[in-house]
Scaffold this active site. Sequence first.
Site, PDB file in Angstrom:
ATOM      1  N   HIS A 101     -26.630 -19.355 -61.210  1.00 54.80           N
ATOM      2  CA  HIS A 101     -26.158 -19.711 -59.870  1.00 54.80           C
ATOM      3  C   HIS A 101     -26.757 -21.060 -59.464  1.00 54.80           C
ATOM      4  O   HIS A 101     -27.903 -21.374 -59.787  1.00 54.80           O
ATOM      5  CB  HIS A 101     -26.540 -18.633 -58.844  1.00 54.80           C
ATOM      6  CG  HIS A 101     -25.868 -18.878 -57.535  1.00 54.80           C
ATOM      7  ND1 HIS A 101     -26.360 -19.774 -56.610  1.00 54.80           N
ATOM      8  CD2 HIS A 101     -24.714 -18.395 -57.015  1.00 54.80           C
ATOM      9  CE1 HIS A 101     -25.526 -19.825 -55.578  1.00 54.80           C
ATOM     10  NE2 HIS A 101     -24.523 -18.988 -55.794  1.00 54.80           N
ATOM     11  N   GLU A 173     -17.882 -22.264 -59.629  1.00 58.96           N
ATOM     12  CA  GLU A 173     -18.408 -22.449 -58.278  1.00 58.96           C
ATOM     13  C   GLU A 173     -18.832 -23.901 -58.098  1.00 58.96           C
ATOM     14  O   GLU A 173     -19.977 -24.259 -58.397  1.00 58.96           O
ATOM     15  CB  GLU A 173     -19.637 -21.558 -58.061  1.00 58.96           C
ATOM     16  CG  GLU A 173     -19.379 -20.080 -58.231  1.00 58.96           C
ATOM     17  CD  GLU A 173     -20.268 -19.250 -57.315  1.00 58.96           C
ATOM     18  OE1 GLU A 173     -19.744 -18.339 -56.692  1.00 58.96           O
ATOM     19  OE2 GLU A 173     -21.469 -19.536 -57.205  1.00 58.96           O
TER      20      GLU A 173
HETATM   21  P1  PGA Z   1     -20.598 -18.590 -50.146  1.00 59.69           P
HETATM   22  O1  PGA Z   1     -21.495 -18.347 -51.446  1.00 59.69           O
HETATM   23  O2  PGA Z   1     -19.365 -17.714 -50.305  1.00 59.69           O
HETATM   24  O3  PGA Z   1     -21.464 -18.154 -49.007  1.00 59.69           O
HETATM   25  O4  PGA Z   1     -20.252 -20.025 -50.120  1.00 59.69           O
HETATM   26  C1  PGA Z   1     -20.871 -18.349 -52.686  1.00 59.69           C
HETATM   27  C2  PGA Z   1     -21.878 -18.234 -53.792  1.00 59.69           C
HETATM   28  O5  PGA Z   1     -22.995 -18.749 -53.686  1.00 59.69           O
HETATM   29  O6  PGA Z   1     -21.541 -17.619 -54.815  1.00 59.69           O
END
Ligand code: PGA
Length: 266
Positions: A101, A173
């Site tokens: 992440h 992401e």
């Molecule tokens: P968020 O987080 O939906 O609050 O932007 C997404 C993530 O960190 O996977």
Amino acid sequence: MPAANRRPIVGTGWKMNNLAADAARYASAMQAALSDVDLSVLDIFVLPPFTALPAAAAAFGDMPVAIGGQNMHWAESGAWTGEISAAMLKDAGCTYVELAHAERLKHFGETYECVRLKVMAALRAGLSPIICLGESSEDKDLDRADEALSLQLVTVLSGLAPTHLQHIVLAYEPRWAIGVTEAASPSYVAARHRHLRAVLAERFGRDAAETVRIIYGGSVNRDNAMVLAALPEVDGLFVGRQAWTGEGFAEIVRIVAAHSPKGDKA
Ligand code: PGA
């Protein structure tokens, strides 16, 4: 066209939120909100903090919701103070583990090379890794998002065989879209997902590449989830803030179940 055997998948990471006692409340809120939804058409995962894993595994016991960790170490055991192994995650009821992440990379200095070791350790232990990939805003502005993603992907999957791919979920992401108000645009997401699958096909062959679920995360909410989930390139969604309550997550699960291109055929 997406492969018919890729089941839609939707999940959330609680990050550093919720105590063990909150898990039961979260699960029953989800169950109540989704009582009229056919959950057999998709996979659902929840990634609580380590301390809430056993409580979450018990709370979701009657629901088709898998539990996973938000990180793990690559070693099986040993002198690694403060770390958690794959076997410990399994012991706590996990079937998934989130790796790489953006917050782990940014705040804790993790590298894709150490993520590679974790991917292998997870697969050896029988956990499915959810591997996050995403370009920085600088890479986006310089029009080199795909190059950054290629490098990340090739690094974390190096040493794997094509047969490993079916156990892996990739979470695209973009770093600039996490924790903000706007998700990446649907056309931008679709293009990055196509690129990731093309890199997989080049390295592992087309058939193996088609087995990998690629999901989108980054500021997913009730207003943008439908359009993102309906993209043929998107196999599901990964949700942060919107899913920190069971009611909030249930809204997104409902949308993915109804609008994923594969949701009614899987
Ligand atoms: P968020 O987080 O939906 O609050 O932007 C997404 C993530 O960190 O996977």
